[in-house]
Write a protein that holds these residues in place. Sequence first.
Motif, PDB file in Angstrom:
ATOM      1  N   THR A  28       0.856  -1.178   0.000  1.00  0.00           N
ATOM      2  CA  THR A  28       0.000   0.000   0.000  1.00  0.00           C
ATOM      3  C   THR A  28       0.899   1.237   0.000  1.00  0.00           C
ATOM      4  O   THR A  28       2.115   1.120   0.191  1.00  0.00           O
ATOM      5  N   PRO A  29       0.342   2.452  -0.177  1.00  0.00           N
ATOM      6  CA  PRO A  29       1.208   3.643  -0.141  1.00  0.00           C
ATOM      7  C   PRO A  29       2.024   3.765   1.137  1.00  0.00           C
ATOM      8  O   PRO A  29       3.196   4.136   1.092  1.00  0.00           O
ATOM      9  N   ASN A  30       1.431   3.467   2.286  1.00  0.00           N
ATOM     10  CA  ASN A  30       2.202   3.526   3.526  1.00  0.00           C
ATOM     11  C   ASN A  30       3.200   2.379   3.616  1.00  0.00           C
ATOM     12  O   ASN A  30       4.324   2.554   4.100  1.00  0.00           O
ATOM     13  N   GLY A  31       2.801   1.221   3.161  1.00  0.00           N
ATOM     14  CA  GLY A  31       3.684   0.066   3.249  1.00  0.00           C
ATOM     15  C   GLY A  31       4.930   0.219   2.394  1.00  0.00           C
ATOM     16  O   GLY A  31       6.044  -0.072   2.845  1.00  0.00           O
ATOM     17  N   VAL A  32       4.751   0.708   1.157  1.00  0.00           N
ATOM     18  CA  VAL A  32       5.906   0.771   0.259  1.00  0.00           C
ATOM     19  C   VAL A  32       6.877   1.889   0.620  1.00  0.00           C
ATOM     20  O   VAL A  32       8.012   1.893   0.140  1.00  0.00           O
ATOM     21  N   LYS A  33       6.452   2.824   1.461  1.00  0.00           N
ATOM     22  CA  LYS A  33       7.419   3.828   1.933  1.00  0.00           C
ATOM     23  C   LYS A  33       8.647   3.127   2.516  1.00  0.00           C
ATOM     24  O   LYS A  33       9.795   3.495   2.228  1.00  0.00           O
ATOM     25  N   VAL A  34       8.398   2.133   3.354  1.00  0.00           N
ATOM     26  CA  VAL A  34       9.498   1.484   4.061  1.00  0.00           C
ATOM     27  C   VAL A  34      10.264   0.549   3.139  1.00  0.00           C
ATOM     28  O   VAL A  34      11.500   0.511   3.170  1.00  0.00           O
ATOM     29  N   SER A  35       9.571  -0.212   2.309  1.00  0.00           N
ATOM     30  CA  SER A  35      10.293  -1.114   1.406  1.00  0.00           C
ATOM     31  C   SER A  35      11.133  -0.325   0.401  1.00  0.00           C
ATOM     32  O   SER A  35      12.259  -0.724   0.077  1.00  0.00           O
ATOM     33  N   ILE A  36      10.631   0.804  -0.077  1.00  0.00           N
ATOM     34  CA  ILE A  36      11.437   1.650  -0.969  1.00  0.00           C
ATOM     35  C   ILE A  36      12.654   2.172  -0.220  1.00  0.00           C
ATOM     36  O   ILE A  36      13.777   2.163  -0.746  1.00  0.00           O
ATOM     37  N   MET A  37      12.452   2.622   1.009  1.00  0.00           N
ATOM     38  CA  MET A  37      13.579   3.128   1.801  1.00  0.00           C
ATOM     39  C   MET A  37      14.638   2.045   1.996  1.00  0.00           C
ATOM     40  O   MET A  37      15.843   2.295   1.868  1.00  0.00           O
ATOM     41  N   LEU A  38      14.194   0.849   2.278  1.00  0.00           N
ATOM     42  CA  LEU A  38      15.135  -0.254   2.479  1.00  0.00           C
ATOM     43  C   LEU A  38      15.885  -0.575   1.189  1.00  0.00           C
ATOM     44  O   LEU A  38      17.089  -0.852   1.211  1.00  0.00           O
ATOM     45  N   GLU A  39      15.192  -0.527   0.074  1.00  0.00           N
ATOM     46  CA  GLU A  39      15.856  -0.775  -1.206  1.00  0.00           C
ATOM     47  C   GLU A  39      16.835   0.349  -1.535  1.00  0.00           C
ATOM     48  O   GLU A  39      17.920   0.102  -2.065  1.00  0.00           O
ATOM     49  N   GLU A  40      16.462   1.566  -1.238  1.00  0.00           N
ATOM     50  CA  GLU A  40      17.345   2.699  -1.509  1.00  0.00           C
ATOM     51  C   GLU A  40      18.622   2.638  -0.667  1.00  0.00           C
ATOM     52  O   GLU A  40      19.711   2.959  -1.139  1.00  0.00           O
ATOM     53  N   THR A  41      18.487   2.253   0.580  1.00  0.00           N
ATOM     54  CA  THR A  41      19.639   2.266   1.481  1.00  0.00           C
ATOM     55  C   THR A  41      20.485   1.007   1.392  1.00  0.00           C
ATOM     56  O   THR A  41      21.648   1.003   1.812  1.00  0.00           O
ATOM     57  N   GLY A  42      19.912  -0.077   0.879  1.00  0.00           N
ATOM     58  CA  GLY A  42      20.655  -1.322   0.765  1.00  0.00           C
ATOM     59  C   GLY A  42      20.711  -2.137   2.043  1.00  0.00           C
ATOM     60  O   GLY A  42      21.456  -3.122   2.113  1.00  0.00           O
ATOM     61  N   LEU A  43      19.912  -1.777   3.035  1.00  0.00           N
ATOM     62  CA  LEU A  43      19.887  -2.572   4.258  1.00  0.00           C
ATOM     63  C   LEU A  43      19.279  -3.947   3.975  1.00  0.00           C
ATOM     64  O   LEU A  43      18.233  -4.049   3.324  1.00  0.00           O
ATOM     65  N   GLY A 227      10.908  -1.621  -4.616  1.00  0.00           N
ATOM     66  CA  GLY A 227      10.174  -1.470  -3.359  1.00  0.00           C
ATOM     67  C   GLY A 227       8.675  -1.476  -3.524  1.00  0.00           C
ATOM     68  O   GLY A 227       7.947  -1.858  -2.608  1.00  0.00           O
ATOM     69  N   LEU A 228       8.189  -1.060  -4.687  1.00  0.00           N
ATOM     70  CA  LEU A 228       6.746  -1.003  -4.913  1.00  0.00           C
ATOM     71  C   LEU A 228       6.064  -2.364  -4.952  1.00  0.00           C
ATOM     72  O   LEU A 228       4.840  -2.448  -4.818  1.00  0.00           O
ATOM     73  N   VAL A 229       6.830  -3.423  -5.097  1.00  0.00           N
ATOM     74  CA  VAL A 229       6.225  -4.764  -5.184  1.00  0.00           C
ATOM     75  C   VAL A 229       6.605  -5.613  -3.975  1.00  0.00           C
ATOM     76  O   VAL A 229       6.557  -6.844  -4.035  1.00  0.00           O
ATOM     77  N   VAL A 230       6.955  -4.971  -2.858  1.00  0.00           N
ATOM     78  CA  VAL A 230       7.300  -5.685  -1.633  1.00  0.00           C
ATOM     79  C   VAL A 230       6.216  -5.463  -0.596  1.00  0.00           C
ATOM     80  O   VAL A 230       5.798  -4.333  -0.364  1.00  0.00           O
ATOM     81  N   PRO A 231       5.757  -6.515   0.097  1.00  0.00           N
ATOM     82  CA  PRO A 231       6.056  -7.920  -0.189  1.00  0.00           C
ATOM     83  C   PRO A 231       5.242  -8.414  -1.373  1.00  0.00           C
ATOM     84  O   PRO A 231       4.130  -7.960  -1.589  1.00  0.00           O
ATOM     85  N   GLU A 232       5.798  -9.332  -2.107  1.00  0.00           N
ATOM     86  CA  GLU A 232       5.097  -9.846  -3.290  1.00  0.00           C
ATOM     87  C   GLU A 232       3.886 -10.662  -2.856  1.00  0.00           C
ATOM     88  O   GLU A 232       3.909 -11.337  -1.840  1.00  0.00           O
TER      89      GLU A 232
END
Length: 232
Positions: A28-43, A227-232
């Motif tokens: 969802t929009p709130n959910g993908v905020k975090v997955s995008i952040m994680l993908e951006e940072t590489g954590l 990040g937009l497709v996490v979690p699949e």
Amino acid sequence: MTELTAFPITSKWPASHPERLQLYSLATPNGVKVSIMLEETGLPYEAHKVSFDTRDQLSPEFVSLNPNNKIPAMIDPSGPGGRPLPLFESGAILIYLADKTGQLLPADPGLRYQAIQWLMFQMGGVGPMFGQVGFFNKFAGKEIDDKRPRDRYVAESRRLLSVLDRQLADNTWLAGDEYSIADIAVFPWVRNLIGFYEAGELVGFSEFKQVQRALNTFLDRPAVQRGLVVPE
């Protein structure tokens, strides 16, 4: 690192990689905020799907981590002092991850708060208002004959889009020339408004050229696409 089995949520969503950050979310929009952040940072992280269809967000295991029963939530097994840190609220998680990695939030105090203010703008305005437009345009709101509630949220969403458009007219990104957590917070909601909520025409999205420009640039980022497709 403390055993994550101390957290009841791991009984419902066991950690295959307990050394990684554990994300409990949905795309969802709130959910993908975090997955995008994680993908951006590489954590490194492990994503667990919290299904609304089966009301996972209301389960005792999920509520043990987030008493507000909303996604996303997470556990960082290597939090401050080396102790696990549970967190909920997407804005708080974005700030935490930015501080943890030293990425996507300026180190300069003045610039830092410029970014945080736009993050709060999303949390206090963009998310709630765009969500109401989605309800009245796509879901049960269609059954309501009185269109004044819908029109109120449409007008406020247009106002918010105009605020974004003015800011982006003089800046590459919301907090200036640097991409930040403010953009990660706002643009998934813009995408949802014109995509999933099918409200682009309703809010006159074609008028907001700078928002369109920044949204397209945002969506072109490889980490965003992942990040937009996490979690699949």
